[in-house]
Enzyme design. Structure first.
Site, PDB file in Angstrom:
ATOM      1  N   SER A  33     -42.847   9.085   7.240  1.00  0.00           N
ATOM      2  CA  SER A  33     -44.032   9.942   7.332  1.00  0.00           C
ATOM      3  C   SER A  33     -43.704  11.299   7.955  1.00  0.00           C
ATOM      4  O   SER A  33     -44.320  12.311   7.588  1.00  0.00           O
ATOM      5  CB  SER A  33     -45.123   9.227   8.139  1.00  0.00           C
ATOM      6  N   GLY A  98     -34.751   2.789  10.067  1.00  0.00           N
ATOM      7  CA  GLY A  98     -34.909   1.751   9.051  1.00  0.00           C
ATOM      8  C   GLY A  98     -36.295   1.144   9.020  1.00  0.00           C
ATOM      9  O   GLY A  98     -36.553   0.242   8.218  1.00  0.00           O
ATOM     10  N   GLU A 106     -29.938   6.305   4.078  1.00  0.00           N
ATOM     11  CA  GLU A 106     -30.034   7.324   5.138  1.00  0.00           C
ATOM     12  C   GLU A 106     -28.678   7.509   5.813  1.00  0.00           C
ATOM     13  O   GLU A 106     -28.251   8.634   6.074  1.00  0.00           O
ATOM     14  CB  GLU A 106     -31.093   6.914   6.161  1.00  0.00           C
ATOM     15  N   LYS A 124     -41.068   8.512  20.363  1.00  0.00           N
ATOM     16  CA  LYS A 124     -39.823   7.880  19.886  1.00  0.00           C
ATOM     17  C   LYS A 124     -38.661   7.999  20.882  1.00  0.00           C
ATOM     18  O   LYS A 124     -37.630   7.356  20.698  1.00  0.00           O
ATOM     19  CB  LYS A 124     -39.382   8.535  18.561  1.00  0.00           C
TER      20      LYS A 124
HETATM   21  C1  5RP Z   1     -36.991   5.068   7.362  1.00  0.00           C
HETATM   22  C2  5RP Z   1     -36.687   5.604   8.710  1.00  0.00           C
HETATM   23  C3  5RP Z   1     -37.646   6.570   9.290  1.00  0.00           C
HETATM   24  O1  5RP Z   1     -36.978   7.735   9.626  1.00  0.00           O
HETATM   25  C4  5RP Z   1     -38.263   5.977  10.520  1.00  0.00           C
HETATM   26  O2  5RP Z   1     -38.815   4.713  10.187  1.00  0.00           O
HETATM   27  C5  5RP Z   1     -39.341   6.887  11.106  1.00  0.00           C
HETATM   28  O3  5RP Z   1     -40.413   6.934  10.221  1.00  0.00           O
HETATM   29  P1  5RP Z   1     -41.720   7.769  10.518  1.00  0.00           P
HETATM   30  O4  5RP Z   1     -41.349   9.205  10.432  1.00  0.00           O
HETATM   31  O5  5RP Z   1     -42.675   7.335   9.442  1.00  0.00           O
HETATM   32  O6  5RP Z   1     -42.213   7.385  11.896  1.00  0.00           O
HETATM   33  O7  5RP Z   1     -35.699   5.295   9.322  1.00  0.00           O
HETATM   34  O8  5RP Z   1     -36.093   4.077   6.975  1.00  0.00           O
END
Ligand code: 5RP
Length: 226
Positions: A33, A98, A106, A124
């Site tokens: 997102s 992930g 990635e 985060k």
């Molecule tokens: C996807 C990822 C994303 O970078 C991670 O889950 C963060 O996602 P978001 O920006 O929706 O919080 O590793 O595999």
């Protein structure tokens, strides 16, 4: 002071990441997102870049819908920059990734890039990785053995489900989510789990850590360098 929502913080860091995109080059893009906010911003300068290497089917579809050319990773050499989100990032730039199931591609695109710019809201940022359930992509026939192997280190691993069936990744494999871990040495942890038979990719990004994190905070975007 008005408090910004998590969605607004994601928009801020997505826009801030534009400054790291090198004109005339191909940019590596992640998934999720926060990356979607970056892609919306990237569309405003799409005429200034050659295109992108994508880390998932979802990001590829979004890039194409925005009119941004998508290159196969095998058709390009080194990328100047890779821009992606994270589920957790520590104060050294190590990450858990992930949550969106795209960790393997990635890590491949990150490894192909000179610089990893992580974009994240400040929820985060952590002292020690491990509170977020660690995603691990595995070959289906190894799933139960890998679950038992995590149990020996105190981790509870569960198969990720979607619509009551095992989620199948873009690579045709399955995912485990592991709780109960405190990953105090991310490099050693990643090296160990990566060599377990049947593990495709562990969602600790220590060898492919971020060099920069654009962190969305109540005071605006903070730039952390590692
Ligand atoms: C996807 C990822 C994303 O970078 C991670 O889950 C963060 O996602 P978001 O920006 O929706 O919080 O590793 O595999």
């Amino acid at each position: 002071m008005t408090t910004l929502s998590q969605d607004e913080l994601k928009t801020l860091v997505g826009q801030a990441a534009l400054k790291y995109v090198v004109p005339g080059e191909i940019v590596g893009v992640g998934t999720g997102s926060t990356v979607n906010k970056f892609l919306d911003a990237l569309a405003s300068i799409k005429d200034q870049i050659k295109g992108a290497v994508s880390s998932s089917v979802a990001s590829t579809e979004r890039l194409r819908a925005l009119g941004i050319r998508v290159f196969d990773a095998n058709d390009v050499a080194e990328l100047a920059v890779y821009i992606d989100g994270a589920d957790e990032i520590d104060h050294q730039g190590h990450m858990i990734k992930g949550g969106g199931a795209a960790l393997t591609r990635e890590k491949i695109v990150a490894a192909q890039s000179r610089q990893f710019v992580c974009i994240a809201d400040d929820s985060k940022l952590v002292q020690t990785l491990g509170k977020f359930p660690l995603p691990v992509e595995v070959i289906p026939m190894a799933a139960h053995r890998v679950i038992r192997q995590f149990a020996t280190m105190g981790g509870q691993a569960q198969l990720r489900l979607k619509n009551n069936a095992p989620l199948v990744t873009d690579n045709g494999q399955v995912l485990l989510d592991v709780t109960g871990l405190q990953i105090s040495d991310p490099l050693a942890f990643e090296a160990e789990v990566n060599q377990w038979p049947g593990v495709v990719t562990v969602g600790v990004f220590a060898f492919q850590k971020a060099q920069i994190c654009l962190l969305g905070t109540a005071d605006g975007v903070k730039t952390l360098t590692f």
